[in-house]
Design a protein around this motif. Structure first.
Motif, PDB file in Angstrom:
ATOM      1  N   MET A 161      76.235  38.475  30.620  1.00 48.57           N
ATOM      2  CA  MET A 161      75.052  37.791  31.641  1.00 48.57           C
ATOM      3  C   MET A 161      74.753  36.703  32.131  1.00 48.57           C
ATOM      4  O   MET A 161      76.145  36.137  32.162  1.00 48.57           O
ATOM      5  N   ARG A 187      74.310  48.839  32.862  1.00 49.79           N
ATOM      6  CA  ARG A 187      73.876  47.597  32.571  1.00 49.79           C
ATOM      7  C   ARG A 187      72.689  47.330  31.351  1.00 49.79           C
ATOM      8  O   ARG A 187      71.834  46.998  31.515  1.00 49.79           O
ATOM      9  N   ARG A 217      64.064  47.272  25.448  1.00 51.78           N
ATOM     10  CA  ARG A 217      65.389  48.134  25.896  1.00 51.78           C
ATOM     11  C   ARG A 217      65.185  49.840  25.369  1.00 51.78           C
ATOM     12  O   ARG A 217      65.197  50.619  25.394  1.00 51.78           O
ATOM     13  N   TYR A 275      71.140  51.600  32.599  1.00 55.63           N
ATOM     14  CA  TYR A 275      70.431  51.377  31.452  1.00 55.63           C
ATOM     15  C   TYR A 275      71.815  51.616  30.394  1.00 55.63           C
ATOM     16  O   TYR A 275      71.971  50.526  29.742  1.00 55.63           O
ATOM     17  N   GLN A 296      64.891  43.308  28.657  1.00 52.49           N
ATOM     18  CA  GLN A 296      64.910  42.445  27.663  1.00 52.49           C
ATOM     19  C   GLN A 296      63.835  42.194  26.568  1.00 52.49           C
ATOM     20  O   GLN A 296      62.782  42.647  28.268  1.00 52.49           O
ATOM     21  N   ILE A 350      64.360  38.377  38.428  1.00 49.49           N
ATOM     22  CA  ILE A 350      64.046  38.619  36.901  1.00 49.49           C
ATOM     23  C   ILE A 350      62.222  39.242  37.442  1.00 49.49           C
ATOM     24  O   ILE A 350      62.186  37.815  37.802  1.00 49.49           O
ATOM     25  N   ASP A 360      67.768  42.177  39.323  1.00 48.29           N
ATOM     26  CA  ASP A 360      68.752  42.312  37.687  1.00 48.29           C
ATOM     27  C   ASP A 360      68.538  42.520  36.359  1.00 48.29           C
ATOM     28  O   ASP A 360      68.766  43.053  35.489  1.00 48.29           O
ATOM     29  N   ARG A 361      66.970  42.153  36.037  1.00 49.23           N
ATOM     30  CA  ARG A 361      66.686  41.853  34.578  1.00 49.23           C
ATOM     31  C   ARG A 361      65.249  42.026  34.890  1.00 49.23           C
ATOM     32  O   ARG A 361      64.439  42.051  35.617  1.00 49.23           O
ATOM     33  N   ASP A 409      72.376  44.438  30.078  1.00 51.39           N
ATOM     34  CA  ASP A 409      71.392  43.699  30.228  1.00 51.39           C
ATOM     35  C   ASP A 409      70.419  43.587  30.868  1.00 51.39           C
ATOM     36  O   ASP A 409      68.855  42.982  30.884  1.00 51.39           O
ATOM     37  N   PHE A 410      69.966  44.932  31.360  1.00 52.48           N
ATOM     38  CA  PHE A 410      68.813  45.539  32.514  1.00 52.48           C
ATOM     39  C   PHE A 410      67.179  45.039  31.848  1.00 52.48           C
ATOM     40  O   PHE A 410      66.614  43.914  32.018  1.00 52.48           O
ATOM     41  N   PHE A 417      61.840  41.943  31.547  1.00 58.58           N
ATOM     42  CA  PHE A 417      61.709  40.359  31.016  1.00 58.58           C
ATOM     43  C   PHE A 417      60.584  41.220  30.250  1.00 58.58           C
ATOM     44  O   PHE A 417      59.678  40.727  30.995  1.00 58.58           O
TER      45      PHE A 417
END
Ligand code: MSP
Length: 528
Positions: free
Chosen positions: A1, A184, A194, A181, A189, A264, A292-293, A186-187, A295
């Motif tokens: 991360m 990464r 996921r 996926y 969360q 994010i 990046d992410r 962490d993509f 959530f």
């Protein structure tokens, strides 16, 4: 991360809210969480962009406006006002508010569409299927209730459509998405979300329709203006338009220059597929890096029940803030509900938690300690050198190790977990003051020992207030001021106390003159 401490900038978004109605508590919840994350990054001196906005096109908005006898634009302008005022009363430090009816947004959408068209990812086809206007999404028959009612909107029936639409070749991105996926992890969360996405993608991706006919409240397709662009294709691009500076030409190059890729997107679990599947595929098609992410947070219920207008149990965020204040609302939702899980609102529990944590444990402790310092230490921080306090002192030892744990929680958006060690420190300090009884120590002439007790408590309260400041900026400001600092956690971050110093235990300057002692958090009561 990615560790936030290595970031030079931080940009985060809420979803762009539909403006069919005034904001509800769900929109407030997501926006508070984004504000908290941005405030946490600003504390460290990282330039941060807190982005929200409104999703104004599409059939849902058009129909609502018609029902109210207004033009769609008039309707949107009116509802957008109520979002803007909610963010103000909730102390959201907003940097960008993007409206998808902004003409600059249309320019971005047209350019982006053209890129996907040039890549060969858009084609004309026939769309047949059940469309839920409330979700603005085609549904598989197997995913609908009896008589084609929508699972997410059980009082709304999906409508049959059979029309010519343009499609986006999502199926061409199956492998690339799987690779994303995998490479990464962490993509998406948290992990539960996921897994949901992985199993959805594993079933095989199907192309999705990105235009509508007979619908003029939207952006016309550059290649075929009889069609308007599907509201989701349009809205997701709002995240890009939001990055334009006010004097920028509205081009993708300009929009993507400074803050992209976004760090994010915070969204509710119901719109995960759009953000974790459609959106990265669209970006790949246009040759733009993926964020990046993503959530996905949980859903709020009231007294254990799903909230909805039909049930008549919605919570009006304005009303809640008016009665209890923005810090209280922010604290309850961040502390009580683990981001990523569903959570419940119950007014009695809300009051109990705030009274226990903020009015009693934190507020009363500070008041008692400041009263003693005012009386015995000339209205100043007790004259104690923190270095002279032994390392195994119960508050020093807890305080010294605290910041690492709390920071790690903030990094993971585990705001509720971040509050735990802070409250534990405050509870330990409450026990400590009762055990040590500094008022008797002063009476017995043991002023040095009493001063150590007061200093260590004030320092613990300061540290807790510092770490709570992204969540309760007003409360933290009051605490800091009573401790003698000229600080405003709602002011410019350039004037914030230095992060590297203020996360340490033992930095309160001995003999610093104290501010006025007032209750920092008023006890709450249920309205009668
Ligand atoms: N317009 C789209 C988003 C486009 S983003 C490019 C949309 N808007 S929405 O207004 O319907 O929903 C906004 C957010 O509110 C979603 O993240 C949704 O999950 C969230 N919530 C709606 N009801 C909620 C609760 N009861 N609890 C928590 N969040 C909820 O979707």
């Amino acid at each position: 991360m990615t560790s936030a401490s290595t970031l030079s900038t931080f940009a985060m978004t809420t979803p762009l809210y539909y403006v069919n109605d005034v904001p509800h508590i769900g929109s407030a919840y997501t926006t508070i969480a984004v504000d908290v994350a941005c405030r946490y990054h600003r504390l460290q001196g990282i330039s941060s962009l807190c982005i929200t906005g409104s999703d104004e096109h599409g059939q849902k908005i058009q129909r609502t406006a018609m029902e109210k006898g207004r033009s769609p634009q008039e309707h949107c302008d009116q509802i957008v006002e109520s979002f803007a005022s909610l963010w103000e009363v909730l102390d959201i430090r907003l940097d960008r508010f993007i409206r998808t009816t902004d003409p600059r947004h249309e320019a971005i959408v047209r350019e982006f569409f053209q890129r996907c068209w040039d890549t060969g990812d858009i084609y004309l086809g026939q769309q047949k299927g059940w469309y839920c206007v409330s979700c603005e999404e085609y549904k598989e028959e197997r995913d609908l209730l009896d008589d084609h009612y929508c699972v997410l909107h059980p009082n709304k029936q999906a409508e049959w459509r059979d029309e010519e639409n343009y499609f986006f070749k999502l199926s061409a991105y199956q492998e690339k998405l799987e690779a994303l996926y995998r490479d990464r992890p962490d993509f998406i969360q948290p992990d539960s979300r996921r897994n949901e996405v992985l199993s959805f993608v594993k079933q095989g991706l199907q192309d999705f329709s990105i235009s509508r006919v007979n619908m003029d409240w939207g952006i016309p397709l550059p290649i075929d203006p009889k069609h308007t662009l599907y509201v989701w294709f349009d809205a997701l691009l709002g995240y890009v338009t939001a990055l334009l500076e006010s004097d920028d030409e509205p081009t993708l190059e300009n929009a993507l220059a400074k803050w992209w890729p976004m760090n994010i997107h915070l969204i509710g679990k119901d719109i995960l597929r759009f953000h974790a599947v459609y959106w990265p595929a669209m970006l790949m098609s246009a040759g733009v890096a993926v964020p990046d992410r993503v959530f996905g947070h949980g859903f709020l219920t009231k007294d254990g029940q799903k909230m909805g207008k039909s049930v008549g149990n919605t919570i009006d965020p304005f009303d809640l803030i008016k009665r209890y204040g923005s810090d209280a609302v922010r604290y309850y939702f961040m502390k009580e509900i683990e981001l990523g899980r569903d959570g419940d609102f119950n007014e009695q529990r809300f009051i109990n938690i705030l009274n226990a944590d903020l009015a009693n444990d934190l507020g009363n402790l500070l008041k008692r300690t400041l009263t003693l310092s005012n009386k015995n230490c000339d209205r100043a921080i007790p004259p104690v050198s923190p270095d002279a306090i032994p390392d195994d002192h119960p508050l020093k030892s807890a305080g010294v190790s605290l910041s690492k744990t709390v920071q790690d929680c903030y990094e993971r958006f585990a705001f509720s977990q971040a509050c735990e060690p802070l409250l534990n420190l405050v509870r330990t300090a409450n026990k400590y003051i009762d055990e040590q009884a500094p008022w008797s120590l002063y009476k017995k002439g043991e002023a040095d020992a009493a001063n150590v007790v007061l200093y260590s408590i004030l320092e613990s309260v300061r540290l807790a207030a510092y770490w709570l400041s992204p969540i309760t900026p007003n409360l933290s400001t009051r605490i800091y001021r009573q401790l003698g600092y000229d600080v405003n956690f709602n002011g410019s971050h350039k004037a914030f106390p230095a992060f590297a110093d203020h996360i340490q235990w033992g930095i309160l300057p001995p003999k610093q003159p104290l501010g006025e002692t007032d209750p920092v958090f008023q006890r709450l009561e249920l309205p009668t």
